[in-house]
Design a protein around this motif. Structure first.
Motif, PDB file in Angstrom:
ATOM      1  N   UNK A  97       0.926  -1.115   0.022  1.00 20.37           N
ATOM      2  CA  UNK A  97      -0.022   0.043   0.027  1.00 20.37           C
ATOM      3  C   UNK A  97       0.901   1.238  -0.072  1.00 20.37           C
ATOM      4  N   UNK A  98       0.262   2.435  -0.399  1.00 19.55           N
ATOM      5  CA  UNK A  98       1.164   3.721  -0.280  1.00 19.55           C
ATOM      6  C   UNK A  98       0.275   4.614   0.108  1.00 19.55           C
ATOM      7  N   UNK A  99       0.930   6.104   0.310  1.00 19.68           N
ATOM      8  CA  UNK A  99      -0.023   7.263   0.767  1.00 19.68           C
ATOM      9  C   UNK A  99      -0.067   8.067  -0.524  1.00 19.68           C
ATOM     10  N   UNK A 144       7.046   2.686  -3.423  1.00 20.08           N
ATOM     11  CA  UNK A 144       6.605   4.031  -3.290  1.00 20.08           C
ATOM     12  C   UNK A 144       7.425   4.938  -2.523  1.00 20.08           C
ATOM     13  N   UNK A 145       7.676   6.093  -2.914  1.00 19.51           N
ATOM     14  CA  UNK A 145       8.042   7.134  -2.067  1.00 19.51           C
ATOM     15  C   UNK A 145       7.157   8.431  -2.140  1.00 19.51           C
ATOM     16  N   UNK A 146       7.103   9.312  -0.858  1.00 23.46           N
ATOM     17  CA  UNK A 146       6.327  10.287  -0.762  1.00 23.46           C
ATOM     18  C   UNK A 146       7.144  11.458  -0.376  1.00 23.46           C
ATOM     19  N   UNK A 166       3.258  14.629   0.526  1.00 22.96           N
ATOM     20  CA  UNK A 166       2.187  13.792   1.258  1.00 22.96           C
ATOM     21  C   UNK A 166       1.129  14.752   1.738  1.00 22.96           C
ATOM     22  N   UNK A 213      -7.633   8.396  -1.472  1.00 23.20           N
ATOM     23  CA  UNK A 213      -7.066   8.355  -0.076  1.00 23.20           C
ATOM     24  C   UNK A 213      -8.079   9.179   0.757  1.00 23.20           C
TER      25      UNK A 213
END
Lengths: 355, 320
Positions: free
Chosen positions: B36-38, B102-104, B107, B133
């Motif tokens: 999952x990711x943000x 994934x990298x954020x 955010x 989201x």
């Protein structure tokens, strides 16, 4: 106090206490796997960060979250601390999603790595969690707080050894906006909650080397999903007391004056923290786990290499570090006691016992 | 290995969204769920463009809670360095690719009472995942999305029909402009502002918000810098004992990688700081193009971000 779980200890998990009569001790197997933190005969601060990957089967590095023989007893101790002071667990409103991330990380890791004790089955967001050592069988809806008896972070950390803080990332810093802190080396979540990285590290001495924290923060802001890291920290604790909190200092602080050459080996503990940092997926927060291991001096010296080395490290340590770690007063007594286990022989490199 | 843990994926679907944009769906090769990711996260896609290794960052636009696959949208840039053209012309269903976790760097501030989003063109993509989201957790948002014309307004129809008045569309060729000053004045206290789009739009929004008294901590922006082209130059790598020649369409980081040097990186867009490299000697001019080093650090010249920055002059010696 009543527990909301029914422990099933079996043969592995010990019935012991970290308060009152202090019956905690390590089995011979637990001593052999103790995370002895000194890889040489002297100690100085260093950046001892490494990838948190599974290494050395049987060691505390084998699993994502180490579950050992003290698990059930530690969870009972945590429940008692929380019953006396609920503020040891706090989560600011925007941190609930990070709590779910942590719950997912721990449940998935433990169910995968300890199938004999934990199981997690999922049907979409309908989850079924079984924790056999604590006698917990919980069906709930992932991401729906109303289906658990506590918030997600509190729920899972009542079932996980070690303290946890959840750090929100914003404005180029990390903010300690949630945590479960009941096994701490004299710091307070209630005091630190809501602080940023520089604020909560402000009391650390040698602050003139502030660049240490600037570098550490830059490193942590780049922490990625799927690539957790770990490091060690250590201090000294008299009596096997997991909960050495500022709030209860009047209760445990004075026990530092109770050491004698006769009781020191039994009462004095090396306290080692295995700290791991995980980037969480849904919230982009960072989970910081601080797992405390206690080792009695009399247990540690059963490994000859450790007896020799611990004596040399404590004897030669920088006085500022001894003062900051709170054992300056007892240092001479520790050195006197440990000297008996140091015959002057050389020690092998690395932390592990000689075979 | 630099760049962190990798994910092995297969291209499941390629959809032509409009004349400029294609959408790609990736699924894991072993059928397991992807992490999952943000909302606002990106991935770095690794491409083997006929022997040239390209690593380009793309925002994830799919639902962060959907772990069955990731989706990105790529706008074709014929004048660019070739990554988007490669994605458009060579990436087809069934192809295997390697992507980063994934990298954020964009955010949502989850403390916000409301999220005000300003998107320009392909800059809509991070907002798509953020809006999904927020849909799960009930956050308030208001989107203002400007594109050149109706034909290239990717995902505008779907957003409008799903979210109604919360989505406002503007088309340049119809003379429509985001009424930014007015929009900014009517937001409730506790609103956070997010902007993703071309550089001119970023500067305009940030300047207008500052003039309206918005605190800098409430204004978030994402700017991916393409490495950009420049004159050929060479750099000596003191630690590796190598000298690399950086081509016109190549970045210094890419040249180091092509020479077999395992240099650290994450975003490859001058934003994250991972590739920061010490300059040992510089007889010439560093062309700083990152947003990581402070202006003072850039002026000092002791560090360079090889993912986007370049050099002109006689000698450059790096600690790498």
């Amino acid at each position: 106090m009543s527990l909301d779980f029914k422990p099933a200890r079996g043969d592995f998990f010990k019935d012991e206490t970290f308060r009152d009569d202090f019956t905690f001790k390590n089995s011979p197997a637990a001593i052999r796997r103790f995370p002895f933190p000194f890889d040489r005969d002297e100690y100085m601060y260093s950046v001892n960060m490494e990838p948190h990957v599974s290494t050395r089967p049987g060691s505390v590095f084998e699993h994502t979250f180490d579950v050992d023989e003290h698990y059930v007893a530690e969870m009972i101790d945590r429940a008692k601390v929380l019953a006396e002071d609920p503020l040891r667990c706090q989560s600011l409103p925007h941190m609930t999603l990070a709590g779910w991330d942590l719950l997912e990380l721990i449940m998935e890791s433990n169910a995968r790595e300890y199938p004999q004790w934990f199981s997690l089955t999922k049907n979409g967001n309908q989850w079924h969690w079984i924790n056999r050592p604590l006698g917990i069988d919980q069906k709930f809806t992932f991401l729906d707080e109303s289906t658990l008896p506590y918030g997600p972070m509190e729920y899972i950390t009542r079932q996980t050894q070690g303290d946890f803080s959840l750090q929100d990332e914003r404005d180029g810093s990390l903010w300690m906006d949630a945590g479960m802190i009941t096994t701490q080396a004299d710091w307070s979540l209630d005091f630190d909650v809501g602080m940023n990285f520089m604020e909560w590290h402000a009391p650390v001495p040698l602050a003139h080397e502030k660049m240490v924290f600037d570098r550490a923060l830059k490193f942590l802001l780049k922490l990625q999903q799927g690539s957790p890291v770990r490091r060690f920290n250590w201090t000294m604790t008299v009596n096997p007391l997991l909960d050495t909190a500022p709030e209860t200092y009047p209760k445990w602080g004075p026990t530092k004056t109770s050491l004698t050459q006769e009781n020191l080996g039994h009462k004095q503990h090396l306290r080692v923290e295995l700290q791991a940092l995980f980037r969480l997926p849904r919230s982009n927060a960072i989970a910081f786990s601080i797992r405390a291991y206690l080792g009695k001096f009399e247990e540690l010296v059963t490994v000859p290499k450790w007896g020799r080395r611990l004596h040399r490290v404590i004897r030669d340590i920088h006085p500022d570090i001894a003062a900051y770690k709170g054992f300056w007063r007892n240092q001479p007594a520790m050195v006197e006691w440990l000297a008996k286990y140091d015959d002057g022989a050389p020690t092998s490199p690395g932390v592990w016992p000689d075979a | 290995m630099s760049g962190g843990a990798k994910l092995e994926v297969t291209v499941a679907e390629v959809v032509e969204v409009n004349a400029l944009i294609k959408r790609f769906r990736f699924v894991s090769r072993d059928g397991a769920a992807l992490p999952a990711f943000s909302g606002g996260s990106h991935i770095v896609v690794e491409m083997d463009d006929h022997g040239v290794r390209r690593l380009n960052p793309y925002s994830l636009m799919s639902d962060p809670a959907d772990t069955s696959g990731y989706e990105i949208s790529v706008r074709r840039d014929d004048a660019g360095r070739g990554g988007s053209v490669f994605m458009h012309s060579h990436v087809t269903p069934g192809m295997r690719l390697t992507i980063s976790h994934p990298l954020n760097f964009f955010a949502l501030d989850t403390r916000a009472k409301k999220h005000l989003m300003i998107a320009g063109g392909i800059g809509i993509t991070p907002f798509l995942s953020q809006i999904k989201q927020l849909g799960h957790f009930g956050g308030r948002f208001e989107l203002h999305y400007a594109t050149r014309n109706r034909d290239v307004a990717a995902y505008a129809t779907g957003l409008k029909s799903a979210h109604g008045d919360r989505v406002n569309l503007y088309y340049d060729d119809e003379g429509q402009v985001v009424p930014l000053a007015e929009v900014l004045t009517r937001q409730p206290i506790g609103t956070h502002l997010y902007v993703c789009g071309p550089k001119g739009m970023l500067n305009w929004v940030r300047k207008t918000a500052a003039a309206a008294g918005w605190p800098a901590q409430s204004v978030h922006f994402e700017e991916f810098l393409a490495p950009g082209t420049g004159l050929v130059f060479s750099a000596q790598l003191a630690r590796s004992g190598k000298t690399v020649t950086v081509g016109t369409h190549q970045s210094l980081l890419e040249a180091m990688e092509a020479a077999g040097v395992d240099a650290p990186y994450l975003c490859r867009g001058g934003a994250c700081g991972q590739c920061e490299t010490n300059v040992i000697r510089c007889d010439g001019t560093l062309l700083h193009r990152d947003v990581w080093l402070s202006p003072a650090e850039q002026a000092e010249g002791a560090k360079i971000m090889p993912c986007v920055s370049r050099f002109e002059g006689k000698t450059l010696v790096l600690d790498r």
